[in-house]
Design a protein around this motif. Sequence first.
Motif, PDB file in Angstrom:
ATOM      1  N   ILE A   1       0.863  -1.180   0.000  1.00 22.39           N
ATOM      2  CA  ILE A   1       0.000   0.000   0.000  1.00 22.39           C
ATOM      3  C   ILE A   1       0.898   1.228   0.000  1.00 22.39           C
ATOM      4  CG2 ILE A   1      -1.790   1.248   1.273  1.00 22.39           C
ATOM      5  CD1 ILE A   1      -2.754  -1.425   2.337  1.00 22.39           C
TER       6      ILE A   1
ATOM      7  N   PHE B   1      -9.569   0.398   3.279  1.00 26.29           N
ATOM      8  CA  PHE B   1      -8.254  -0.169   2.961  1.00 26.29           C
ATOM      9  C   PHE B   1      -8.066  -1.487   3.720  1.00 26.29           C
ATOM     10  CE2 PHE B   1      -7.898   4.311   2.086  1.00 26.29           C
ATOM     11  CZ  PHE B   1      -7.116   4.385   0.943  1.00 26.29           C
TER      12      PHE B   1
ATOM     13  N   TYR C   1      -3.224   5.341  -1.171  1.00 28.55           N
ATOM     14  CA  TYR C   1      -3.869   6.263  -0.243  1.00 28.55           C
ATOM     15  C   TYR C   1      -3.447   7.706  -0.528  1.00 28.55           C
ATOM     16  CZ  TYR C   1       0.561   6.206   2.411  1.00 28.55           C
ATOM     17  OH  TYR C   1       1.881   6.310   2.788  1.00 28.55           O
TER      18      TYR C   1
ATOM     19  N   HIS D   1      -2.062  -7.988  -3.935  1.00 29.83           N
ATOM     20  CA  HIS D   1      -2.926  -6.847  -3.627  1.00 29.83           C
ATOM     21  C   HIS D   1      -2.091  -5.574  -3.538  1.00 29.83           C
ATOM     22  CE1 HIS D   1      -6.151  -4.453  -1.850  1.00 29.83           C
ATOM     23  NE2 HIS D   1      -5.346  -4.132  -0.854  1.00 29.83           N
ATOM     24  N   THR D   2      -2.587  -4.503  -4.138  1.00 31.27           N
ATOM     25  CA  THR D   2      -2.004  -3.173  -3.980  1.00 31.27           C
ATOM     26  C   THR D   2      -3.137  -2.177  -3.767  1.00 31.27           C
ATOM     27  OG1 THR D   2      -2.029  -2.647  -6.346  1.00 31.27           O
ATOM     28  CG2 THR D   2      -0.035  -3.700  -5.474  1.00 31.27           C
ATOM     29  N   ASP D   3      -2.820  -1.058  -3.128  1.00 34.58           N
ATOM     30  CA  ASP D   3      -3.806  -0.005  -2.913  1.00 34.58           C
ATOM     31  C   ASP D   3      -3.063   1.314  -2.774  1.00 34.58           C
ATOM     32  OD1 ASP D   3      -6.320   1.112  -2.632  1.00 34.58           O
ATOM     33  OD2 ASP D   3      -6.935  -0.253  -1.015  1.00 34.58           O
TER      34      ASP D   3
ATOM     35  N   ALA E   1     -10.198  -4.216   2.228  1.00 36.78           N
ATOM     36  CA  ALA E   1      -9.632  -4.733   0.978  1.00 36.78           C
ATOM     37  C   ALA E   1      -8.466  -5.680   1.254  1.00 36.78           C
ATOM     38  CB  ALA E   1      -9.179  -3.573   0.101  1.00 36.78           C
TER      39      ALA E   1
END
Length: 403
Positions: free
Chosen positions: A169, A211, A200, A196-198, A214
């Motif tokens: 993240i 977040f 912010y 998984h990536t996110d 997820a």
Amino acid sequence: NEGGGEIPDLDQDEVQGLSADTIKLTTIADPGFQGSPGLNQEIFDAGAAFVAWCNAAGGVNGKQIELTLRDAKLTDYQPVLEQACDSDFAVVGDGAVQDNLWADVGIPCGLIDVAGFSVTTEKAGFAGDDPVETRQVQPVPNPSDEVAVGANIILSEQFPEAAARTGLIYADFQTLVRQYEKERAGFEAVGHVVIHTDVYNILGEDNWTPFAAAVRAADVQFLRLIGEPDNGAQLKQALSEIGYTPIVTLQETNFYDRNYIAAGADAVEGDYIRTVFWPFEEADQNPATQAYLDIIEAQGGKVATLGVQSTSAWLLFATLAKQCDLDNQLSRSCILEAAADVTEWTGGGLHAVTSPATNQGARCTIVLQIQEAEFVRWAPEIDGGDGGYACDPGYVTPIESDG
């Protein structure tokens, strides 16, 4: 204190900021950033503490340091660097997120930088870079085409199922996007599978629950947040509130900060931290670390890893400047040329061996874990490894960089 050397008869570009008994220096950091007030304040505190200690001891070969602290506030790196261009001999011990502008501003105006840390490709450079050409040197190099992966390897050997479900993240800020790309390449090079990536908001999030949800939905078991400790703590709190804990949370060295524990409380229990610096908690077994703690305490400053890294830069600058001044050759070029000969550096014992001359970081690591609200050595054992560090050439991996 050897009495002070003469200033060589050179162009102003070489000796700006020097006099017979003073050296004008600056450091740059981002504590005024509105999204995280006090960000990397430890860099300013380290500079102020080192200068007070050094000047009290007689200065650099008899020359007193005149220090200016310049706050880049994350987005104002160019104007504060331009101010330094007009008055200072060198930038020392600095660390700023927008340091990609060094190539456009600092180099053309003739400045040199003995950096606390460098982030972007434009500033951090590449393994093998010559300080004379880049006009900067790092005591703990962070080249854009190499990634430290020792902690990943050590933890993956212990928790192989976690590495197969890695989540990263990061923030919507170009510098951190690049850092994410670099770290992802390193993770994947040593066998991690990123599932998984996110992204912010660099200014922070009002609600971290989406977040966390997820992360849970993706079944992430090896987690890293790329950014600063407060955001990492808020993410871990959100995960705790929904009852989800990845097997491994491995954070970068800048999370070795009491503020992370204070902000995250029970939610950060069990988290791991990668470091190449001797732990503060073991200062009684390492005089250099104790000396850092003493000079920071004397000034009422903040103790944190980036402060130690900055202190290593100040020690490197002082060593190089004294060497040049003893020969009556103190100039910007002399600093850079002397730096090009420093192939082994530990900041007097503050950290594992690095090679500033070739812009290559430590091939060693220590893994810390947060246990009962304290940072505790997890690997290697203090009497194991190489002088308390786990070392292996494979703990740094080469990666592609678009530079």
